[in-house]
Design a protein around this motif. Structure first.
Motif, PDB file in Angstrom:
ATOM      1  N   LEU A  33      -4.803  -2.321 -14.056  1.00  0.00           N
ATOM      2  CA  LEU A  33      -3.863  -1.195 -14.041  1.00  0.00           C
ATOM      3  C   LEU A  33      -2.665  -1.461 -13.133  1.00  0.00           C
ATOM      4  O   LEU A  33      -1.665  -0.747 -13.199  1.00  0.00           O
ATOM      5  N   LYS A  34      -2.804  -2.461 -12.260  1.00  0.00           N
ATOM      6  CA  LYS A  34      -1.754  -2.850 -11.327  1.00  0.00           C
ATOM      7  C   LYS A  34      -1.344  -1.675 -10.422  1.00  0.00           C
ATOM      8  O   LYS A  34      -0.159  -1.399 -10.236  1.00  0.00           O
ATOM      9  N   GLN A  35      -2.344  -1.007  -9.890  1.00  0.00           N
ATOM     10  CA  GLN A  35      -2.038   0.097  -8.994  1.00  0.00           C
ATOM     11  C   GLN A  35      -3.154   0.308  -7.971  1.00  0.00           C
ATOM     12  O   GLN A  35      -4.303  -0.038  -8.214  1.00  0.00           O
ATOM     13  N   TRP A  36      -2.737   0.891  -6.835  1.00  0.00           N
ATOM     14  CA  TRP A  36      -3.684   1.259  -5.769  1.00  0.00           C
ATOM     15  C   TRP A  36      -4.227   2.657  -6.069  1.00  0.00           C
ATOM     16  O   TRP A  36      -3.543   3.507  -6.598  1.00  0.00           O
ATOM     17  N   LYS A  37      -5.469   2.871  -5.666  1.00  0.00           N
ATOM     18  CA  LYS A  37      -6.046   4.210  -5.805  1.00  0.00           C
ATOM     19  C   LYS A  37      -7.070   4.444  -4.707  1.00  0.00           C
ATOM     20  O   LYS A  37      -7.523   3.516  -4.046  1.00  0.00           O
ATOM     21  N   LEU A  55       0.843  -1.189   0.000  1.00  0.00           N
ATOM     22  CA  LEU A  55       0.000   0.000   0.000  1.00  0.00           C
ATOM     23  C   LEU A  55       0.884   1.248   0.000  1.00  0.00           C
ATOM     24  O   LEU A  55       1.821   1.341   0.796  1.00  0.00           O
ATOM     25  N   PRO A  56       0.603   2.213  -0.857  1.00  0.00           N
ATOM     26  CA  PRO A  56       1.440   3.416  -0.929  1.00  0.00           C
ATOM     27  C   PRO A  56       1.392   4.227   0.365  1.00  0.00           C
ATOM     28  O   PRO A  56       0.334   4.328   1.011  1.00  0.00           O
ATOM     29  N   TYR A  57       2.516   4.821   0.710  1.00  0.00           N
ATOM     30  CA  TYR A  57       2.624   5.617   1.931  1.00  0.00           C
ATOM     31  C   TYR A  57       1.622   6.774   1.928  1.00  0.00           C
ATOM     32  O   TYR A  57       1.034   7.104   2.956  1.00  0.00           O
TER      33      TYR A  57
END
Length: 256
Positions: free
Chosen positions: A252-256, A184-186
């Motif tokens: 998309l292989k990304q968190w949002k 998970l992104p900071y």
């Protein structure tokens, strides 16, 4: 069209968090010592303030028991079979432990007994990062953080590991290593601080139900007086409207 309320069966894991910035602690329900151990970069030694562990070392200066890092795996295994309160404070070295004053030792005994502090529980002698205070059967855990940003480390790794564990156990999620779910992104974790201040329930939706996404649902749940009763009301909490979603898009292989 009115949306059908979600229920507890829609989720595979929950974590409740209430943050008190001023006193530098967070209350948790849904967190075990084993999960904390897996999620955090652990300190070298734990001074045991209240515990059921039978193989701890003994410190002659404080008349307290402690465990070192090479014993953590054994401690973890032992606690799985014990349903007792578990309280500790970390320290750098036994030499530093031996420099605790009688007043400081008395404060530590008080912390273990009452699960509260008489002043900020960060001691120059110990250089401790945490004070960890868990109730019987780990229904409630109170953790003091010297650096509150380490709450992001705990929550992020807690859910990343839960997701990866689920991924490894279900056919739907069996993917090549290049598809490993990223952490998970900071920035996202930091943005949750205001939610924690109000009291937040974070729920991991069952990936079999969300299909092409992984979803964390966040609901505002005000500070609860009796956290040991929290799980008996989980059905009611999950029927509340979701305040926010954190989503990982598989395409998309990304968190949002």
């Amino acid at each position: 069209m009115v949306k059908k309320p979600l229920n507890a069966d829609y989720y595979i894991q929950h974590l409740y968090i209430y943050l008190n910035d001023a006193d530098q602690f967070a209350l948790f329900s849904g967190l075990t010592f084993a999960q904390f151990l897996d999620a955090m970069k652990m300190p070298k030694n734990l001074l045991l303030l209240k515990h059921p562990y039978e193989d701890a070392s003994f410190n002659m200066h404080t008349y307290m028991e402690f465990v070192s890092q090479d014993e953590f795996a054994q401690l973890r295994k032992a606690l799985l079979h014990k349903k007792s309160e578990f309280c500790w404070i970390d320290f750098k070295s036994e030499r530093q432990l031996n420099s605790l004053t009688p007043q400081e030792q008395a404060e530590l005994l008080y912390i273990g007994h009452k699960k509260e502090t008489v002043r900020p529980p960060f001691y120059a002698a110990l250089q401790n990062e945490f004070v960890y205070l868990s109730s019987e059967e780990e229904q409630t855990t109170k953790i003091y953080f010297r650096h509150l940003e380490r709450l992001n480390e705990l929550v992020g790794n807690y859910f990343t590991q839960a997701i990866r564990k689920e991924a490894n156990g279900q056919n739907f999620w069996r993917r090549k290593s290049k598809d490993l779910i990223p952490e998970l992104p900071y920035e996202i974790l930091s943005s949750l601080k205001n939610d924690y201040r109000e009291g937040a329930l974070i729920s991991l939706a069952d990936p079999e139900k969300t299909k092409n996404t992984i979803e964390l649902h966040i609901r505002s749940v005000e500070e609860i007086s009796f956290l040991d009763e929290f799980w008996s009301d989980i059905q009611d909490y999950t029927k509340q409207e979701v305040d926010r979603k954190i989503i990982f898009d598989r395409k998309l292989k990304q968190w949002k």
